[in-house]
Scaffold this motif. Structure first.
Motif, PDB file in Angstrom:
ATOM      1  N   SER A  54       0.803  -1.228   0.000  1.00 30.58           N
ATOM      2  CA  SER A  54       0.000   0.000   0.000  1.00 30.58           C
ATOM      3  C   SER A  54       0.839   1.284   0.000  1.00 30.58           C
ATOM      4  O   SER A  54       0.305   2.360  -0.236  1.00 30.58           O
ATOM      5  CB  SER A  54      -0.955  -0.022   1.186  1.00 30.58           C
ATOM      6  N   SER A  55       2.134   1.198   0.276  1.00 25.93           N
ATOM      7  CA  SER A  55       3.033   2.363   0.222  1.00 25.93           C
ATOM      8  C   SER A  55       4.464   1.873   0.410  1.00 25.93           C
ATOM      9  O   SER A  55       4.678   0.728   0.829  1.00 25.93           O
ATOM     10  CB  SER A  55       2.688   3.368   1.338  1.00 25.93           C
ATOM     11  N   CYS A  56       5.407   2.764   0.155  1.00 25.93           N
ATOM     12  CA  CYS A  56       6.804   2.417   0.458  1.00 25.93           C
ATOM     13  C   CYS A  56       6.960   2.252   1.969  1.00 25.93           C
ATOM     14  O   CYS A  56       7.676   1.375   2.442  1.00 25.93           O
ATOM     15  CB  CYS A  56       7.726   3.514  -0.063  1.00 25.93           C
ATOM     16  N   THR A  57       6.247   3.107   2.707  1.00 25.27           N
ATOM     17  CA  THR A  57       6.307   3.027   4.171  1.00 25.27           C
ATOM     18  C   THR A  57       5.885   1.631   4.627  1.00 25.27           C
ATOM     19  O   THR A  57       6.564   1.011   5.453  1.00 25.27           O
ATOM     20  CB  THR A  57       5.364   4.088   4.797  1.00 25.27           C
ATOM     21  N   SER A  58       4.773   1.129   4.084  1.00 28.29           N
ATOM     22  CA  SER A  58       4.333  -0.198   4.534  1.00 28.29           C
ATOM     23  C   SER A  58       5.317  -1.268   4.076  1.00 28.29           C
ATOM     24  O   SER A  58       5.525  -2.260   4.782  1.00 28.29           O
ATOM     25  CB  SER A  58       2.888  -0.501   4.124  1.00 28.29           C
ATOM     26  N   THR A  81      16.410  12.104   5.189  1.00 34.24           N
ATOM     27  CA  THR A  81      15.487  11.202   4.500  1.00 34.24           C
ATOM     28  C   THR A  81      14.073  11.471   4.978  1.00 34.24           C
ATOM     29  O   THR A  81      13.844  12.307   5.868  1.00 34.24           O
ATOM     30  CB  THR A  81      15.873   9.717   4.738  1.00 34.24           C
ATOM     31  N   PHE A  82      13.145  10.740   4.383  1.00 30.70           N
ATOM     32  CA  PHE A  82      11.754  10.826   4.812  1.00 30.70           C
ATOM     33  C   PHE A  82      11.594  10.029   6.114  1.00 30.70           C
ATOM     34  O   PHE A  82      12.322   9.078   6.363  1.00 30.70           O
ATOM     35  CB  PHE A  82      10.864  10.243   3.701  1.00 30.70           C
ATOM     36  N   VAL A  83      10.617  10.466   6.914  1.00 30.28           N
ATOM     37  CA  VAL A  83      10.346   9.852   8.221  1.00 30.28           C
ATOM     38  C   VAL A  83      10.325   8.316   8.184  1.00 30.28           C
ATOM     39  O   VAL A  83      10.864   7.651   9.072  1.00 30.28           O
ATOM     40  CB  VAL A  83       8.939  10.332   8.685  1.00 30.28           C
ATOM     41  N   SER A  84       9.711   7.765   7.129  1.00 29.57           N
ATOM     42  CA  SER A  84       9.454   6.312   7.096  1.00 29.57           C
ATOM     43  C   SER A  84      10.715   5.460   7.194  1.00 29.57           C
ATOM     44  O   SER A  84      10.657   4.352   7.729  1.00 29.57           O
ATOM     45  CB  SER A  84       8.732   5.953   5.804  1.00 29.57           C
ATOM     46  N   THR A  85      11.840   5.946   6.659  1.00 31.76           N
ATOM     47  CA  THR A  85      13.071   5.147   6.689  1.00 31.76           C
ATOM     48  C   THR A  85      13.424   4.801   8.131  1.00 31.76           C
ATOM     49  O   THR A  85      13.869   3.694   8.428  1.00 31.76           O
ATOM     50  CB  THR A  85      14.257   5.921   6.054  1.00 31.76           C
ATOM     51  N   ALA A  86      13.209   5.760   9.031  1.00 36.10           N
ATOM     52  CA  ALA A  86      13.528   5.524  10.445  1.00 36.10           C
ATOM     53  C   ALA A  86      12.327   4.959  11.203  1.00 36.10           C
ATOM     54  O   ALA A  86      12.470   4.030  12.008  1.00 36.10           O
ATOM     55  CB  ALA A  86      13.978   6.836  11.092  1.00 36.10           C
ATOM     56  N   PRO A 126      20.138   2.152   3.673  1.00 37.18           N
ATOM     57  CA  PRO A 126      20.522   3.266   2.802  1.00 37.18           C
ATOM     58  C   PRO A 126      19.324   3.781   1.993  1.00 37.18           C
ATOM     59  O   PRO A 126      18.393   3.032   1.717  1.00 37.18           O
ATOM     60  CB  PRO A 126      21.573   2.649   1.862  1.00 37.18           C
ATOM     61  N   VAL A 127      19.392   5.048   1.625  1.00 36.52           N
ATOM     62  CA  VAL A 127      18.340   5.691   0.816  1.00 36.52           C
ATOM     63  C   VAL A 127      18.987   6.143  -0.490  1.00 36.52           C
ATOM     64  O   VAL A 127      20.036   6.784  -0.457  1.00 36.52           O
ATOM     65  CB  VAL A 127      17.778   6.929   1.551  1.00 36.52           C
ATOM     66  N   HIS A 128      18.390   5.812  -1.612  1.00 33.36           N
ATOM     67  CA  HIS A 128      18.957   6.239  -2.904  1.00 33.36           C
ATOM     68  C   HIS A 128      18.367   7.603  -3.253  1.00 33.36           C
ATOM     69  O   HIS A 128      17.330   7.686  -3.919  1.00 33.36           O
ATOM     70  CB  HIS A 128      18.663   5.200  -3.981  1.00 33.36           C
ATOM     71  N   GLU A 152      17.092  -1.590   1.662  1.00 32.24           N
ATOM     72  CA  GLU A 152      17.229  -0.348   0.888  1.00 32.24           C
ATOM     73  C   GLU A 152      15.908   0.417   0.845  1.00 32.24           C
ATOM     74  O   GLU A 152      14.879  -0.161   0.492  1.00 32.24           O
ATOM     75  CB  GLU A 152      17.636  -0.662  -0.551  1.00 32.24           C
ATOM     76  N   ASP A 153      15.970   1.691   1.179  1.00 28.62           N
ATOM     77  CA  ASP A 153      14.823   2.563   0.941  1.00 28.62           C
ATOM     78  C   ASP A 153      14.990   3.076  -0.486  1.00 28.62           C
ATOM     79  O   ASP A 153      15.720   4.020  -0.750  1.00 28.62           O
ATOM     80  CB  ASP A 153      14.795   3.722   1.947  1.00 28.62           C
ATOM     81  N   ALA A 154      14.301   2.389  -1.402  1.00 26.18           N
ATOM     82  CA  ALA A 154      14.396   2.739  -2.825  1.00 26.18           C
ATOM     83  C   ALA A 154      13.135   3.489  -3.259  1.00 26.18           C
ATOM     84  O   ALA A 154      12.701   3.369  -4.407  1.00 26.18           O
ATOM     85  CB  ALA A 154      14.617   1.484  -3.658  1.00 26.18           C
ATOM     86  N   ALA A 155      12.579   4.279  -2.318  1.00 28.56           N
ATOM     87  CA  ALA A 155      11.349   5.033  -2.613  1.00 28.56           C
ATOM     88  C   ALA A 155      11.496   5.833  -3.906  1.00 28.56           C
ATOM     89  O   ALA A 155      10.569   5.925  -4.701  1.00 28.56           O
ATOM     90  CB  ALA A 155      11.025   5.980  -1.461  1.00 28.56           C
ATOM     91  N   GLN A 156      12.684   6.414  -4.097  1.00 32.56           N
ATOM     92  CA  GLN A 156      12.889   7.287  -5.262  1.00 32.56           C
ATOM     93  C   GLN A 156      13.622   6.561  -6.382  1.00 32.56           C
ATOM     94  O   GLN A 156      14.082   7.186  -7.328  1.00 32.56           O
ATOM     95  CB  GLN A 156      13.704   8.518  -4.836  1.00 32.56           C
ATOM     96  N   GLY A 157      13.765   5.231  -6.253  1.00 28.92           N
ATOM     97  CA  GLY A 157      14.708   4.513  -7.121  1.00 28.92           C
ATOM     98  C   GLY A 157      14.127   3.753  -8.298  1.00 28.92           C
ATOM     99  O   GLY A 157      14.851   2.996  -8.938  1.00 28.92           O
ATOM    100  N   THR A 181       3.755  11.579  -5.929  1.00 29.89           N
ATOM    101  CA  THR A 181       4.851  12.510  -6.233  1.00 29.89           C
ATOM    102  C   THR A 181       6.037  11.819  -6.910  1.00 29.89           C
ATOM    103  O   THR A 181       7.025  12.481  -7.239  1.00 29.89           O
ATOM    104  CB  THR A 181       5.374  13.140  -4.929  1.00 29.89           C
ATOM    105  N   LYS A 182       5.957  10.499  -7.059  1.00 29.99           N
ATOM    106  CA  LYS A 182       7.118   9.776  -7.608  1.00 29.99           C
ATOM    107  C   LYS A 182       7.061   9.737  -9.138  1.00 29.99           C
ATOM    108  O   LYS A 182       6.192  10.351  -9.737  1.00 29.99           O
ATOM    109  CB  LYS A 182       7.164   8.367  -6.998  1.00 29.99           C
ATOM    110  N   ASN A 183       7.971   8.986  -9.759  1.00 26.23           N
ATOM    111  CA  ASN A 183       8.035   8.953 -11.231  1.00 26.23           C
ATOM    112  C   ASN A 183       6.951   8.065 -11.823  1.00 26.23           C
ATOM    113  O   ASN A 183       6.344   8.391 -12.824  1.00 26.23           O
ATOM    114  CB  ASN A 183       9.402   8.420 -11.689  1.00 26.23           C
TER     115      ASN A 183
END
Ligand SMILES: Cc1ncc(COP(=O)(O)O)c(C=O)c1O
Length: 375
Positions: A54-58, A81-86, A126-128, A152-157, A181-183
């Motif tokens: 349902s999201s990168c966070t989940s 980074t965004f809150v979710s990584t932590a 790590p976050v890309h 890996e937090d590849a939210a933007q990857g 907001t992503k690609n």
């Protein structure tokens, strides 16, 4: 001229697919479209298993559950980074250790990481940033040295590569984002990528509230039951239908975004050479995805001036993350004694991101560049 920071991009078949999902009378998760998204994601990323969520966070929260993160386990996360990584790990009671970033890519500083990782490090996350893949050879080496897992937090990857390998294919697990907001988007959505066989079977259970529903659907058991602790991570078929329309077009979306970024770079390089700001660096071997185009101004004051100039001209430029180690929750987690992370703290006040969307016209790009030049 008004130029928003992002604009929705419809590839073409999203509505047709949503209609088909409705007509198939299957709106919950794991229908035909989810299966097609998962298969396509596995093909693109090379992950052993990709499951839309349902999201990168989940996806990150599911990865933390699968990694069996327990109270006081140490997890190393960049602060920029965004809150979710932590929070995905802090939710399980983990002790967050903050890592600083490199000023050239704004990615986890692998040398800083070497200095803070130890036998107590359970996970490195790590976050890309901006879709530029971190120095994964170094990060994986540090992780192996201390028997840590890499999530890996590849939210933007999405569609980002390093030496031919897709973001999210290096660690044991990773999470992608398809947030609006992503690609590549579906409103709210993400995918967990699993590269380590050990986690796959349990992922199917934990994402379905800890039940063996999949075995039931596959006809392996008569009825499904509660077998583990889990959550509700599955993405709806409506989101999957929209997402498939986008994923099928991911290469074209990326190409169009990269062209916008290349045009910005060509136009702004002379100003960078004149010392007005720095542009992000894409290391050798990296194929970025045009997710973010940013300028790193020389001072916070320059950044404020640039932002207000661009805003005044109707351009939706913006800054980015406030470092998490200095957020109220970050300070609370550190027992009131936050560490100092000089690069994260400095960069957060100096970054200015410019609008990027696939359908951006040369006239719009010229207008933004013209306003930047006025500065
Ligand atoms: C680095 C990073 N991680 C996680 C997320 C969260 O993604 P989502 O909104 O899909 O949960 C974002 C969203 O912007 C992000 O930038």
């Amino acid at each position: 001229m008004k130029i928003p920071f992002i604009k929705n991009f419809i590839a073409g078949r999203e509505m047709e697919y949503i209609k088909a999902a409705v007509e198939a009378n299957h709106l919950q998760g794991d229908g035909r479209f989810a299966a097609e998204c998962n298969a396509l994601l596995e093909k693109i990323t090379g992950a052993r298993c990709a499951l839309i969520v349902s999201s990168c966070t989940s996806g990150l929260e599911l990865a933390a559950l699968l990694a069996d993160v327990k109270p006081r386990d140490e997890v190393i996360v960049p602060s920029f980074t965004f809150v979710s990584t932590a929070s995905a790990f802090a939710l399980r009671g983990a002790k967050i250790k903050w890592c600083d970033i490199r000023e050239d890519t704004l990615n986890m500083d692998e040398q800083f990481l070497k200095g803070i990782a130890s036998e107590s490090t359970k996970i490195i996350a790590p976050v890309h940033y901006a879709g530029v893949v971190c120095d994964m050879a170094s990060i994986m080496e540090t992780a192996q040295k201390h028997s840590s897992l890499v999530i890996e937090d590849a939210a933007q990857g999405m569609m980002s590569y390093l030496d031919g390998r897709h973001a999210g294919s290096f660690g044991q697990m990773a999470s992608l984002s398809f947030h609006g907001t992503k690609n590549v988007v579906c409103g709210e959505g993400g995918a967990i990528l699993i590269n380590d066989e050990r986690f796959i079977d349990r992922a199917y259970i934990l994402r379905e509230k800890g039940t063996n529903r999949r075995q039931f659907i596959n006809g392996q058991v008569d009825k499904y039951t509660w077998v583990d602790l889990g959550g509700s991570f599955v993405a709806s078929e409506i989101a999957a239908a929209f997402l498939l329309g986008q994923l099928e077009y991911a290469e074209e979306i990326t190409k169009a975004r990269l062209e916008v970024c290349a045009a910005y770079r060509r136009a702004l390089e002379p100003l960078e050479a004149a010392g007005r700001f720095k542009l992000g660096r894409v290391p050798e071997g990296c194929r970025e995805n045009g997710h973010i185009f940013y300028m790193l101004m020389n001072t916070p004051d320059d950044a404020s001036k640039m932002l207000s100039l661009l805003k005044g001209a109707g351009i939706g430029a913006c800054q980015h993350y406030a470092p998490l180690h200095l957020s109220p929750m970050g300070i609370k987690l550190a027992g009131g004694n936050p560490v100092r992370l000089p690069v994260s703290e400095s960069v957060a006040k100096r970054i200015v991101r410019l609008p990027v969307y696939p359908q951006m016209t040369p006239a719009e790009i010229d207008y933004v560049v013209g306003e930047v030049e006025k500065f």
